[in-house]
Design an enzyme around this catalytic site. Structure first.
Site, PDB file in Angstrom:
ATOM      1  N   HIS A   1      83.495   1.848 -19.983  1.00  0.00           N
ATOM      2  CA  HIS A   1      82.137   1.308 -20.033  1.00  0.00           C
ATOM      3  C   HIS A   1      81.877   0.681 -21.407  1.00  0.00           C
ATOM      4  O   HIS A   1      81.399  -0.457 -21.521  1.00  0.00           O
ATOM      5  CB  HIS A   1      81.105   2.428 -19.792  1.00  0.00           C
TER       6      HIS A   1
ATOM      7  N   TYR B   1      61.544   4.625  18.090  1.00  0.00           N
ATOM      8  CA  TYR B   1      61.583   5.576  19.210  1.00  0.00           C
ATOM      9  C   TYR B   1      60.155   5.818  19.685  1.00  0.00           C
ATOM     10  O   TYR B   1      59.273   6.151  18.885  1.00  0.00           O
ATOM     11  CB  TYR B   1      62.219   6.910  18.797  1.00  0.00           C
TER      12      TYR B   1
ATOM     13  N   GLN C   1      70.272  11.212  22.547  1.00  0.00           N
ATOM     14  CA  GLN C   1      71.266  10.185  22.875  1.00  0.00           C
ATOM     15  C   GLN C   1      70.785   8.796  22.482  1.00  0.00           C
ATOM     16  O   GLN C   1      71.591   7.942  22.071  1.00  0.00           O
ATOM     17  CB  GLN C   1      71.619  10.237  24.365  1.00  0.00           C
TER      18      GLN C   1
ATOM     19  N   SER D   1      51.307  18.235  14.713  1.00  0.00           N
ATOM     20  CA  SER D   1      50.174  17.588  14.059  1.00  0.00           C
ATOM     21  C   SER D   1      49.151  18.605  13.561  1.00  0.00           C
ATOM     22  O   SER D   1      49.123  19.755  14.005  1.00  0.00           O
ATOM     23  CB  SER D   1      49.515  16.618  15.032  1.00  0.00           C
TER      24      SER D   1
ATOM     25  N   GLU E   1      47.922  16.869   7.062  1.00  0.00           N
ATOM     26  CA  GLU E   1      48.230  15.549   7.605  1.00  0.00           C
ATOM     27  C   GLU E   1      46.947  14.717   7.676  1.00  0.00           C
ATOM     28  O   GLU E   1      46.903  13.585   7.220  1.00  0.00           O
ATOM     29  CB  GLU E   1      48.844  15.696   8.993  1.00  0.00           C
ATOM     30  N   HIS E   2      45.912  15.290   8.288  1.00  0.00           N
ATOM     31  CA  HIS E   2      44.605  14.640   8.402  1.00  0.00           C
ATOM     32  C   HIS E   2      43.552  15.492   7.707  1.00  0.00           C
ATOM     33  O   HIS E   2      43.529  16.712   7.878  1.00  0.00           O
ATOM     34  CB  HIS E   2      44.187  14.482   9.872  1.00  0.00           C
TER      35      HIS E   2
ATOM     36  N   GLU F   1      79.083   9.814 -23.362  1.00  0.00           N
ATOM     37  CA  GLU F   1      79.406  10.344 -22.043  1.00  0.00           C
ATOM     38  C   GLU F   1      80.897  10.344 -21.763  1.00  0.00           C
ATOM     39  O   GLU F   1      81.333  10.726 -20.678  1.00  0.00           O
ATOM     40  CB  GLU F   1      78.677   9.518 -20.964  1.00  0.00           C
TER      41      GLU F   1
ATOM     42  N   ASN G   1      60.356  14.547  20.445  1.00  0.00           N
ATOM     43  CA  ASN G   1      60.379  16.007  20.542  1.00  0.00           C
ATOM     44  C   ASN G   1      61.354  16.606  19.536  1.00  0.00           C
ATOM     45  O   ASN G   1      61.903  15.899  18.680  1.00  0.00           O
ATOM     46  CB  ASN G   1      60.713  16.432  21.977  1.00  0.00           C
TER      47      ASN G   1
END
Length: 436
Positions: free
Chosen positions: A420, A130, A191, A237, A327-328, A415, A214
């Protein structure tokens, strides 16, 4: 004005923690709106996709024009300045070279019990990217999201980009062409995420969706997770700059504004051990804002979410950095590696006075898609491994099952999983009994 903190204040810990917990993302409840859009796309496909595009982007689409043609992409190269195309190609090479070094190795060995074990890496088959659209769009995001996917070996890369009123930034298409993306659709918003996740008449579904958007796009990615994979839930950011008074205050002010101009909800924090230097930086910011093209955005970001933290000494920075998990992170100090060695929580670290974060946004090499909102405590920036998956292999012989089978039976019985245990026991005895 940005809020100020001092480590000398007796209430610093409480006040600073409250500041860190401020919600910067939009508080508007869009969950139900996005859910309705996604359900509509899933049920009505193209018809819903085209209707929402007409409603939100004022752009009429049909099955014949929703996909960007090869001719349109070629035209974008002609419409761009040569120096812009050259810059994109330089960035592509640097990003690709860095990400190639992230490619993992397969594992293949035999253990002491004679069991052959392995792990094999595969690229994800189809990935959707995107990209925000319109004139104010980001070709750098095309490179950062597509190049590691290409390095990983992803066979099908699908890009969606909205075209408000039919307008597309030619540099975004040029970046896609340079990156090797040839399947692009003129759709955006929630969409578009729905179309990528569920598929529709014009767009086949993908396996993972990456890329910024957004709040509606972010919410849509969150809601389709599980049907497809996603990169991360990105928020506004942010940057934290640790700087001493040996810096040029104009440089540090510019670095803070470079983050603030992204978005009104972006956050820029300065941390220094010199109050006078902090005052200089803040004064320069106020002057610089008057001539900044994105003055309103940067001013609101700096006034609402900016901060200055005065340290007693630089040794206090590390603990605060790991609490903030930015973030930075810029370490514009004398010996940045000393502090960097103790930084556990940061999306990307920029070392030294001549390494502005803005370089990393475009051409440094590492990815600029990074964890925000303190999520660097548990997540990482986008990389090659985000476009790959691993499969483990196990080959047990008749001899080696005798060595490890009994312990497995013991655990299965503990168990209460009798089938098994029976599955393993049959191979130990060589029996063909149908009794459990």
């Amino acid at each position: 004005m940005p809020v100020r903190f001092s480590m000398l204040s007796k209430n610093f810990t409480k006040e600073f923690e409250k500041f860190l917990n401020i919600k910067r993302a939009s508080q508007v409840n869009i969950e139900s709106v996005v859910n309705n859009i996604l359900n509509d796309i899933r049920v009505r496909g193209n018809a819903a996709l085209f209707e929402y595009t007409s409603q939100f982007d004022k752009h009429e689409l049909t099955s014949s024009n929703v996909r960007i043609s090869s001719q349109e992409m070629d035209r974008s190269l002609v419409e761009c300045k040569q120096e812009q195309l050259d810059a994109l190609r330089i960035a592509k090479k640097r990003i690709r070279d860095f990400h190639k070094k992230q490619l993992p190795s397969n594992i293949d060995y035999q253990d002491d019990e004679g069991v052959k074990l392995g792990l094999k890496w595969h690229p994800i088959n189809a990935v959707g990217i995107y990209i925000p659209g319109g004139l104010a769009s980001y070709p750098s995001s095309v490179l950062m999201n597509s190049i590691p996917a290409k390095v990983a070996g992803v066979q099908r890369l699908v890009m969606v980009v909205p075209a408000p009123e039919g307008v597309l930034n030619p540099l975004v298409l040029a970046a896609a062409r340079i990156s090797g993306i040839d399947e692009i659709y003129k759709v955006g918003g929630a969409q578009a995420i729905g179309a990528l996740a569920y598929g529709c008449n014009s767009i086949k579904p993908v396996d993972k969706i990456v890329g910024p958007g957004n709040s509606y796009v972010t919410m849509a990615k969150k809601q389709v997770f599980g049907v497809v994979g996603i990169d991360l839930i990105a928020g506004p950011s942010e940057i934290l700059i640790v700087a001493d008074n040996k810096n040029n205050p104009h440089w540090i002010a510019a670095d803070l504004l470079a983050q603030a101009e992204h978005d009104v909800n972006a956050q820029a924090i300065l941390m220094t051990d010199d109050k006078r230097f902090a005052d200089q930086v803040c004064e320069i910011i106020e002057i610089s804002l008057k001539s900044l093209s994105r003055k309103k955005i940067a001013s609101k970001s700096w006034d609402d979410f900016g901060a200055v933290v005065i340290l007693e000494n630089m040794f206090q920075a590390t603990e605060l950095i790991n609490r903030i998990a930015p973030e930075h992170l810029e370490l514009a100090i004398e010996n940045p590696n000393f502090i960097a060695a103790s930084v556990l929580n940061a999306g990307a670290v920029f070392l030294g006075r001549c390494t502005p974060e803005a370089l990393g946004d475009y051409i440094g090499g590492p990815n600029h898609v990074l964890p925000t909102g303190r999520t660097a405590r548990f997540s990482s920036g986008l990389g090659v491994l985000d476009f790959m998956k691993r499969t483990t292999l196990m080959d047990v012989s008749a001899q080696s099952i005798q060595a490890i089978g009994p312990a497995a039976i013991t655990l299965a019985e503990a168990e209460g999983l009798d089938a098994h245990a029976h599955s393993i026991r049959l191979r130990l005895s060589g029996m063909n009994s149908d009794r459990i």
